[in-house]
Design a protein around this motif. Structure first.
Motif, PDB file in Angstrom:
ATOM      1  N   LEU A 135       0.858  -1.173   0.000  1.00 45.12           N
ATOM      2  CA  LEU A 135       0.000   0.000   0.000  1.00 45.12           C
ATOM      3  C   LEU A 135       0.897   1.226   0.000  1.00 45.12           C
ATOM      4  N   ALA A 182      -3.246  -8.497   2.729  1.00 48.05           N
ATOM      5  CA  ALA A 182      -4.548  -7.833   2.711  1.00 48.05           C
ATOM      6  C   ALA A 182      -5.586  -8.738   3.355  1.00 48.05           C
ATOM      7  N   TYR A 228      -6.522   1.254   6.974  1.00 47.68           N
ATOM      8  CA  TYR A 228      -6.096   2.357   6.117  1.00 47.68           C
ATOM      9  C   TYR A 228      -7.283   2.835   5.294  1.00 47.68           C
ATOM     10  N   LEU A 280      -3.017   0.616  -3.846  1.00 50.22           N
ATOM     11  CA  LEU A 280      -2.768  -0.790  -3.560  1.00 50.22           C
ATOM     12  C   LEU A 280      -2.233  -1.507  -4.793  1.00 50.22           C
TER      13      LEU A 280
END
Length: 328
Positions: free
Chosen positions: A285, A296, A317, A322
């Motif tokens: 990220l 993730a 976040y 990403l």
């Protein structure tokens, strides 16, 4: 550019037309017709040329129109759609034009579409490549009188609605990349750009822009910084009219935005998670000050991205870019 688009519409049936005939119809020289052809090719339109038969648009072309969208609405018997639909052959970007319109009048439930964007934009100011006829480029205006606590998840809701609409039309699998990309077969099918304005009295105006690759995106693949795919490749046996796609997507957005304003993202979270293209993958990220690496772990009930670090701790976040972590 408008003159070039007029020529594009003239060649839209996909059959050859001699240059002399086109010159007579447009009241210009054959050299002027050739210059218009070059203009169209420069913006990604695939045009065949033959010395004896003239010019044709490969695969044909049908201009987008408000009348066509309204006809699609009537055919599908869609009950809830924006009461105002504006379609222009060319503009800088649909978001920019709708924001300008908001300075003069209310744009609540107003949809602005264009066949060609001369300065299409994505997140972080990225260029959105958008040749005429290859995609659907639309912005929807929406006034939020009350802002849900999960307002930052608006792009997730929009992506979910678009994915579900496309699947209903073409029986294809569409996944979502946090926070604003539509993904199919690992390639980008579309994207979302949301811009906000605050008004006197507390209301917030959102301009919800989205672009969907419909056909012939490979003609400009060299100009795109990531692998792209379009609906014609995903569903080659299904004939999808852009007006039909617009009607179906807008029909889903209007009620969904009302629900989001009232209930927030939580009621959409489970459906979004089922389409999460990066769930349980090693990711990076990119933030302004650093890159965050980890696994993730989907999104929480507020739409925040969850990333698990090497110590097994998950952090949330709300923004960032990403991508897959190629080092893991």
């Amino acid at each position: 550019m408008r003159r070039a688009l007029e020529l594009l519409s003239r060649l839209g049936d996909g059959t050859f037309c001699p240059g002399r005939q086109l010159a007579d119809e447009f009241g210009v020289s054959r050299a002027a017709i050739w210059n218009l052809i070059r203009t169209l090719r420069s913006i990604g339109v695939e045009i065949d040329a033959d010395r004896t038969r003239g010019y044709r648009v490969a695969g044909g072309y049908q201009a987008l129109s408000a009348e066509g969208i309204m006809a699609a609405i009537a055919t599908a018997r869609i009950p809830e759609l924006p009461p105002k639909i504006h379609v222009e052959p060319v503009c800088t970007s649909t978001n920019t034009e709708l924001l300008r319109l908001s300075e003069r009048q209310s744009i609540h439930q107003t949809a602005f579409l264009a066949d060609y964007q001369s300065a299409g934009r994505g997140r972080r100011g990225d260029r959105w490549v958008s040749p005429p006829g290859s995609g659907l480029y639309c912005s929807l205006g929406w006034h939020f009188e009350s802002i849900p606590a999960t307002f930052s998840a608006l792009s997730l809701v929009v992506g979910l609605v678009i994915a579900e609409a496309l699947e209903s039309l073409a029986a294809i699998q569409v996944n979502l990349k946090w926070p604003n990309d539509l993904i199919a077969r690992g390639a980008k099918l579309g994207g979302i750009l949301i811009e906000m304005r605050s008004q006197v009295g507390g209301a917030t105006v959102a301009v919800i822009g989205f672009g969907i690759n419909v056909r012939n995106i490979k003609t400009v693949s060299g100009e795109i910084d990531q692998r792209a795919i379009d609906l014609s490749e995903l569903a080659p046996t299904v004939v999808l009219d852009r007006a039909q796609v617009a009607a179906c997507v807008l029909a889903g957005l209007c009620p969904a935005l009302k629900i989001f304003e009232r209930d927030g993202f939580e009621v959409f979270a489970e459906r979004w998670s089922k389409r999460d293209a990066y769930a349980n993958r090693a990711v990076v990220l990119a933030l302004p000050e650093q890159d965050i690496r980890g696994i993730a772990r989907g999104v929480d009930s507020s739409g925040a991205l969850q990333i698990e670090d090497q110590e097994g701790r998950c952090r949330s976040y709300l923004s960032g870019t990403l991508r897959a972590d190629q080092q893991r």
